[in-house]
Design an enzyme around this catalytic site. Sequence first.
Site, PDB file in Angstrom:
ATOM      1  N   HIS A 179      25.495  22.778  40.068  1.00  0.00           N
ATOM      2  CA  HIS A 179      25.314  24.228  40.147  1.00  0.00           C
ATOM      3  C   HIS A 179      26.129  24.884  41.257  1.00  0.00           C
ATOM      4  O   HIS A 179      26.862  25.838  41.022  1.00  0.00           O
ATOM      5  CB  HIS A 179      23.827  24.588  40.347  1.00  0.00           C
ATOM      6  N   HIS A 227      16.390  24.460  32.682  1.00  0.00           N
ATOM      7  CA  HIS A 227      17.352  24.945  33.668  1.00  0.00           C
ATOM      8  C   HIS A 227      17.713  23.842  34.673  1.00  0.00           C
ATOM      9  O   HIS A 227      16.880  23.455  35.489  1.00  0.00           O
ATOM     10  CB  HIS A 227      16.707  26.134  34.389  1.00  0.00           C
TER      11      HIS A 227
HETATM   12  O1  G3P Z   1      22.703  29.924  33.443  1.00  0.00           O
HETATM   13  C1  G3P Z   1      21.560  30.696  33.569  1.00  0.00           C
HETATM   14  C2  G3P Z   1      21.229  30.679  34.977  1.00  0.00           C
HETATM   15  O2  G3P Z   1      21.296  29.337  35.313  1.00  0.00           O
HETATM   16  C3  G3P Z   1      22.192  31.470  35.759  1.00  0.00           C
HETATM   17  O3  G3P Z   1      21.985  31.305  37.071  1.00  0.00           O
HETATM   18  O4  G3P Z   1      22.837  30.513  39.172  1.00  0.00           O
HETATM   19  O5  G3P Z   1      21.076  29.233  38.018  1.00  0.00           O
HETATM   20  O6  G3P Z   1      23.381  29.208  37.149  1.00  0.00           O
HETATM   21  P1  G3P Z   1      22.333  29.992  37.878  1.00  0.00           P
HETATM   22 CA    CA Z   2      23.378  28.072  35.043  1.00  0.00          CA
END
Ligand code: G3P
Ligand code: CA
Length: 359
Positions: free
Chosen positions: A87, A45
């Site tokens: 992000h 992530h």
């Molecule tokens: O993409 C999966 C997860 O990353 C969604 O939440 O806000 O971290 O992009 P975010």
């Molecule tokens: Ca994401």
Amino acid sequence: MSAHWSKHLGVGALLLASGLDVSRAEDPATLAERAGIPRPAVIAHRGASFDAPESTRASYLLARELGADYLEMDLQRTRDGVLIVLHDDTLERTTDVARKFPERKDKPVSDFTLAELKTLDAGSWFNVAHPDRARPAFDKLHILTLDQVIDIAEGNPAHRPGLYIETKVPKQFPGIERDLKHVLKARGWLQGTHKVVLQTFDKDSLVLLNKEMPQVPKVLLLWVGEGSIEPQSSVTFAESGARDKAAYYASQQPRDRAEFERWLDIAKAGGAVGTGPGAALIHGGEQSYMDLAQPWMNQLTHDKGLLVHVYAADEPEDFQKLMDAGVDGIFTNRTAELLKFYGRPAQSSVEQILGWQGY
Ligand code: G3P
Ligand code: CA
């Protein structure tokens, strides 16, 4: 239904009789195999973002070298039309935009050219926020283009992770789905053994991604709130009296089972092979969200022939809870920990890899 009848009917027929259409459902292992998606999947992530500044060269290199299945990223577009990876909607949290462009510090990414973005320091914030994991070399990190993340993914012939790409706030970037296709095609990532998964919270973007790249697996991310699953209660965080956002999110639920199922049908109709629900983490925290990966939800998702990739967990007790609940993969900021949990420990430590990479 009586026991007598159940003896004479297969499982599929029983489910059909219960009102669930399983005519095209496949078991998750088969579905994952057919889509070319490892199961369980380790999705880094924003890279290995616990150990290095998110969405930078350091975090993606580390995730690759540890052995992540996918490098996860959030896609946006600069004013001059270049796809970059970041992000947040604005640059304030993870860069020094307030110092370099004070009058535009709260503007979206689309207000900046690539040359402007490349002047920003995208690593120092991490050293301040996490002194226990700080490294002087992180101060020199920059925002990456999609092409640069692809370079990183391709950089180790012994392990080439896949790309797990989210169209972030896609309505701010009309046509970003087509732009993404052009880059992936130009780089040869729409053919052969390259692993790509496309993800979005936006059901319209899912449809556009499917139109542009029908052959690429897609995942609809799930949320409770505006533009996604309708909540049971319309009480806001401010009205709720919850001690923090995580506690508030944990209290938010889909209006009912039918509403949750409606979004599975939206995912399926939009061409998704899976959903990406959030999870309420055992100890809360900034990335603890609604509990959308409960066993019944994952079962219903599987019954529809969809996979479940849950975001985002970092602790073994959360990994265990989510795997017990039936998910098929986990977005994690701690690639090394999830690999260890799955019995695929990395050959080298985070310390060693960061050192070898010059950090
Ligand atoms: O993409 C999966 C997860 O990353 C969604 O939440 O806000 O971290 O992009 P975010
Ligand atoms: Ca994401």
